[in-house]
Design a protein around this motif. Structure first.
Motif, PDB file in Angstrom:
ATOM      1  N   VAL A  19       0.840  -1.200   0.000  1.00  0.00           N
ATOM      2  CA  VAL A  19       0.000   0.000   0.000  1.00  0.00           C
ATOM      3  C   VAL A  19       0.873   1.246   0.000  1.00  0.00           C
ATOM      4  O   VAL A  19       2.002   1.229   0.499  1.00  0.00           O
ATOM      5  CB  VAL A  19      -0.954   0.050   1.218  1.00  0.00           C
ATOM      6  CG1 VAL A  19      -1.926  -1.098   1.186  1.00  0.00           C
ATOM      7  CG2 VAL A  19      -0.205   0.053   2.513  1.00  0.00           C
ATOM      8  N   GLY A  20       0.331   2.324  -0.565  1.00  0.00           N
ATOM      9  CA  GLY A  20       1.017   3.607  -0.543  1.00  0.00           C
ATOM     10  C   GLY A  20       0.844   4.285   0.812  1.00  0.00           C
ATOM     11  O   GLY A  20       0.169   3.770   1.711  1.00  0.00           O
ATOM     12  N   SER A  21       1.442   5.442   0.942  1.00  0.00           N
ATOM     13  CA  SER A  21       1.406   6.158   2.226  1.00  0.00           C
ATOM     14  C   SER A  21       0.073   6.847   2.493  1.00  0.00           C
ATOM     15  O   SER A  21      -0.244   7.153   3.634  1.00  0.00           O
ATOM     16  CB  SER A  21       2.541   7.179   2.276  1.00  0.00           C
ATOM     17  OG  SER A  21       2.432   8.068   1.188  1.00  0.00           O
ATOM     18  N   GLY A  22      -0.718   7.097   1.460  1.00  0.00           N
ATOM     19  CA  GLY A  22      -2.013   7.741   1.631  1.00  0.00           C
ATOM     20  C   GLY A  22      -2.155   8.966   0.747  1.00  0.00           C
ATOM     21  O   GLY A  22      -1.196   9.430   0.145  1.00  0.00           O
ATOM     22  N   ALA A  23      -3.362   9.489   0.689  1.00  0.00           N
ATOM     23  CA  ALA A  23      -3.652  10.674  -0.125  1.00  0.00           C
ATOM     24  C   ALA A  23      -3.579  11.916   0.757  1.00  0.00           C
ATOM     25  O   ALA A  23      -3.607  11.835   1.983  1.00  0.00           O
ATOM     26  CB  ALA A  23      -5.041  10.552  -0.741  1.00  0.00           C
ATOM     27  N   ARG A  24      -3.496  13.044   0.129  1.00  0.00           N
ATOM     28  CA  ARG A  24      -3.489  14.323   0.864  1.00  0.00           C
ATOM     29  C   ARG A  24      -4.841  14.995   0.698  1.00  0.00           C
ATOM     30  O   ARG A  24      -5.429  14.990  -0.378  1.00  0.00           O
ATOM     31  CB  ARG A  24      -2.395  15.228   0.338  1.00  0.00           C
ATOM     32  CG  ARG A  24      -1.023  14.602   0.506  1.00  0.00           C
ATOM     33  CD  ARG A  24      -0.012  15.632   0.937  1.00  0.00           C
ATOM     34  NE  ARG A  24       1.274  14.996   1.152  1.00  0.00           N
ATOM     35  CZ  ARG A  24       1.818  14.817   2.336  1.00  0.00           C
ATOM     36  NH1 ARG A  24       1.190  15.213   3.417  1.00  0.00           N
ATOM     37  NH2 ARG A  24       2.996  14.255   2.456  1.00  0.00           N
ATOM     38  N   ASP A  25      -5.346  15.580   1.792  1.00  0.00           N
ATOM     39  CA  ASP A  25      -6.620  16.294   1.721  1.00  0.00           C
ATOM     40  C   ASP A  25      -6.372  17.733   1.260  1.00  0.00           C
ATOM     41  O   ASP A  25      -5.252  18.102   0.914  1.00  0.00           O
ATOM     42  CB  ASP A  25      -7.370  16.226   3.053  1.00  0.00           C
ATOM     43  CG  ASP A  25      -6.626  16.885   4.202  1.00  0.00           C
ATOM     44  OD1 ASP A  25      -5.615  17.563   3.964  1.00  0.00           O
ATOM     45  OD2 ASP A  25      -7.074  16.714   5.356  1.00  0.00           O
ATOM     46  N   GLU A  26      -7.433  18.562   1.272  1.00  0.00           N
ATOM     47  CA  GLU A  26      -7.331  19.936   0.773  1.00  0.00           C
ATOM     48  C   GLU A  26      -6.311  20.776   1.546  1.00  0.00           C
ATOM     49  O   GLU A  26      -5.701  21.677   0.994  1.00  0.00           O
ATOM     50  CB  GLU A  26      -8.700  20.632   0.834  1.00  0.00           C
ATOM     51  CG  GLU A  26      -9.732  20.043  -0.098  1.00  0.00           C
ATOM     52  CD  GLU A  26     -10.424  18.828   0.509  1.00  0.00           C
ATOM     53  OE1 GLU A  26     -10.488  18.700   1.744  1.00  0.00           O
ATOM     54  OE2 GLU A  26     -10.871  17.979  -0.279  1.00  0.00           O
ATOM     55  N   SER A  27      -6.143  20.476   2.820  1.00  0.00           N
ATOM     56  CA  SER A  27      -5.196  21.259   3.630  1.00  0.00           C
ATOM     57  C   SER A  27      -3.774  20.718   3.545  1.00  0.00           C
ATOM     58  O   SER A  27      -2.863  21.275   4.160  1.00  0.00           O
ATOM     59  CB  SER A  27      -5.655  21.276   5.098  1.00  0.00           C
ATOM     60  OG  SER A  27      -5.634  19.965   5.629  1.00  0.00           O
ATOM     61  N   GLY A  28      -3.570  19.631   2.805  1.00  0.00           N
ATOM     62  CA  GLY A  28      -2.240  19.068   2.647  1.00  0.00           C
ATOM     63  C   GLY A  28      -1.893  18.015   3.682  1.00  0.00           C
ATOM     64  O   GLY A  28      -0.782  17.491   3.687  1.00  0.00           O
TER      65      GLY A  28
ATOM     66  N   LEU B  82      -1.808  14.377   5.373  1.00  0.00           N
ATOM     67  CA  LEU B  82      -1.797  13.012   4.869  1.00  0.00           C
ATOM     68  C   LEU B  82      -2.937  12.214   5.498  1.00  0.00           C
ATOM     69  O   LEU B  82      -3.080  12.169   6.715  1.00  0.00           O
ATOM     70  CB  LEU B  82      -0.457  12.351   5.189  1.00  0.00           C
ATOM     71  CG  LEU B  82      -0.199  11.009   4.544  1.00  0.00           C
ATOM     72  CD1 LEU B  82      -0.101  11.147   3.030  1.00  0.00           C
ATOM     73  CD2 LEU B  82       1.085  10.404   5.087  1.00  0.00           C
ATOM     74  N   VAL B  83      -3.763  11.587   4.650  1.00  0.00           N
ATOM     75  CA  VAL B  83      -4.876  10.749   5.103  1.00  0.00           C
ATOM     76  C   VAL B  83      -4.484   9.300   4.820  1.00  0.00           C
ATOM     77  O   VAL B  83      -4.378   8.895   3.661  1.00  0.00           O
ATOM     78  CB  VAL B  83      -6.183  11.102   4.367  1.00  0.00           C
ATOM     79  CG1 VAL B  83      -7.314  10.201   4.814  1.00  0.00           C
ATOM     80  CG2 VAL B  83      -6.533  12.562   4.557  1.00  0.00           C
ATOM     81  N   PRO B  84      -4.230   8.489   5.867  1.00  0.00           N
ATOM     82  CA  PRO B  84      -3.796   7.101   5.632  1.00  0.00           C
ATOM     83  C   PRO B  84      -4.904   6.257   5.004  1.00  0.00           C
ATOM     84  O   PRO B  84      -6.086   6.577   5.110  1.00  0.00           O
ATOM     85  CB  PRO B  84      -3.445   6.597   7.036  1.00  0.00           C
ATOM     86  CG  PRO B  84      -4.173   7.482   7.974  1.00  0.00           C
ATOM     87  CD  PRO B  84      -4.349   8.800   7.286  1.00  0.00           C
ATOM     88  N   LEU B  85      -4.505   5.159   4.370  1.00  0.00           N
ATOM     89  CA  LEU B  85      -5.455   4.262   3.719  1.00  0.00           C
ATOM     90  C   LEU B  85      -6.168   3.399   4.755  1.00  0.00           C
ATOM     91  O   LEU B  85      -5.638   3.141   5.836  1.00  0.00           O
ATOM     92  CB  LEU B  85      -4.730   3.366   2.720  1.00  0.00           C
ATOM     93  CG  LEU B  85      -3.976   4.084   1.596  1.00  0.00           C
ATOM     94  CD1 LEU B  85      -3.282   3.077   0.705  1.00  0.00           C
ATOM     95  CD2 LEU B  85      -4.904   4.943   0.782  1.00  0.00           C
ATOM     96  N   ASP B  86      -7.376   2.937   4.409  1.00  0.00           N
ATOM     97  CA  ASP B  86      -8.163   2.069   5.289  1.00  0.00           C
ATOM     98  C   ASP B  86      -7.774   0.599   5.144  1.00  0.00           C
ATOM     99  O   ASP B  86      -8.233  -0.236   5.912  1.00  0.00           O
ATOM    100  CB  ASP B  86      -9.657   2.209   4.994  1.00  0.00           C
ATOM    101  CG  ASP B  86     -10.209   3.542   5.454  1.00  0.00           C
ATOM    102  OD1 ASP B  86      -9.657   4.113   6.400  1.00  0.00           O
ATOM    103  OD2 ASP B  86     -11.199   3.996   4.854  1.00  0.00           O
ATOM    104  N   VAL B  87      -6.977   0.271   4.132  1.00  0.00           N
ATOM    105  CA  VAL B  87      -6.579  -1.120   3.895  1.00  0.00           C
ATOM    106  C   VAL B  87      -5.093  -1.278   4.197  1.00  0.00           C
ATOM    107  O   VAL B  87      -4.353  -0.297   4.250  1.00  0.00           O
ATOM    108  CB  VAL B  87      -6.876  -1.553   2.438  1.00  0.00           C
ATOM    109  CG1 VAL B  87      -8.365  -1.572   2.176  1.00  0.00           C
ATOM    110  CG2 VAL B  87      -6.175  -0.648   1.449  1.00  0.00           C
ATOM    111  N   LYS B  88      -4.682  -2.538   4.402  1.00  0.00           N
ATOM    112  CA  LYS B  88      -3.269  -2.809   4.689  1.00  0.00           C
ATOM    113  C   LYS B  88      -2.846  -4.060   3.927  1.00  0.00           C
ATOM    114  O   LYS B  88      -3.682  -4.819   3.435  1.00  0.00           O
ATOM    115  CB  LYS B  88      -3.058  -2.991   6.183  1.00  0.00           C
ATOM    116  CG  LYS B  88      -3.825  -4.142   6.784  1.00  0.00           C
ATOM    117  CD  LYS B  88      -3.723  -4.143   8.289  1.00  0.00           C
ATOM    118  CE  LYS B  88      -4.499  -5.262   8.921  1.00  0.00           C
ATOM    119  NZ  LYS B  88      -5.862  -5.413   8.548  1.00  0.00           N
ATOM    120  N   ALA B  89      -1.552  -4.281   3.825  1.00  0.00           N
ATOM    121  CA  ALA B  89      -1.026  -5.471   3.159  1.00  0.00           C
ATOM    122  C   ALA B  89      -1.567  -6.713   3.855  1.00  0.00           C
ATOM    123  O   ALA B  89      -1.649  -6.769   5.077  1.00  0.00           O
ATOM    124  CB  ALA B  89       0.494  -5.455   3.190  1.00  0.00           C
TER     125      ALA B  89
END
Length: 104
Positions: free
Chosen positions: A43-52, A54-61
């Motif tokens: 999995v990647g590190s997560g997406a960034r929200d509007e404020s920058g 980091l929002v982690p993913l809900d899934v894991k390896a």
């Protein structure tokens, strides 16, 4: 080689579907549909929200997931066919399936 996806992407290994129907009919390879169930490899590190932030993913390896028939991009890494898809392409996580499969 170790591969780490970026942002909100995940690497998925398709899980093979059954070779027979419940009635015992053997399905030839040419008639099989691609499985829509897989196991997350990385999995990647997560997406960034509007404020920058980091929002982690809900899934894991290791999670077993369901995804859409046409989801992701097929790639070959170290001779293995894998899929790279965004977390939003994942429909859900199958819980308790891994333990049931090992017991069978």
């Amino acid at each position: 080689m170790k591969f780490r996806p970026l942002h909100d992407r995940v690497v998925v290994r398709r899980l093979e579907s059954e070779e027979k129907t419940k009635g015992g009919i053997i399905i030839p390879d040419t008639a099989k549909e691609k499985p829509q169930e897989g196991e997350i490899i990385a999995v990647g590190s997560g997406a960034r929200d509007e404020s920058g932030k980091l929002v982690p993913l809900d899934v894991k390896a290791g999670d077993r997931i369901l995804f859409g028939k046409w989801s992701g991009t097929e790639v070959k890494i170290d001779g293995e066919d894998l899929l790279i898809m965004k977390e939003s392409d994942i429909m859900g996580v199958l819980e308790g399936v891994a333990a049931r499969k090992k017991a069978a």
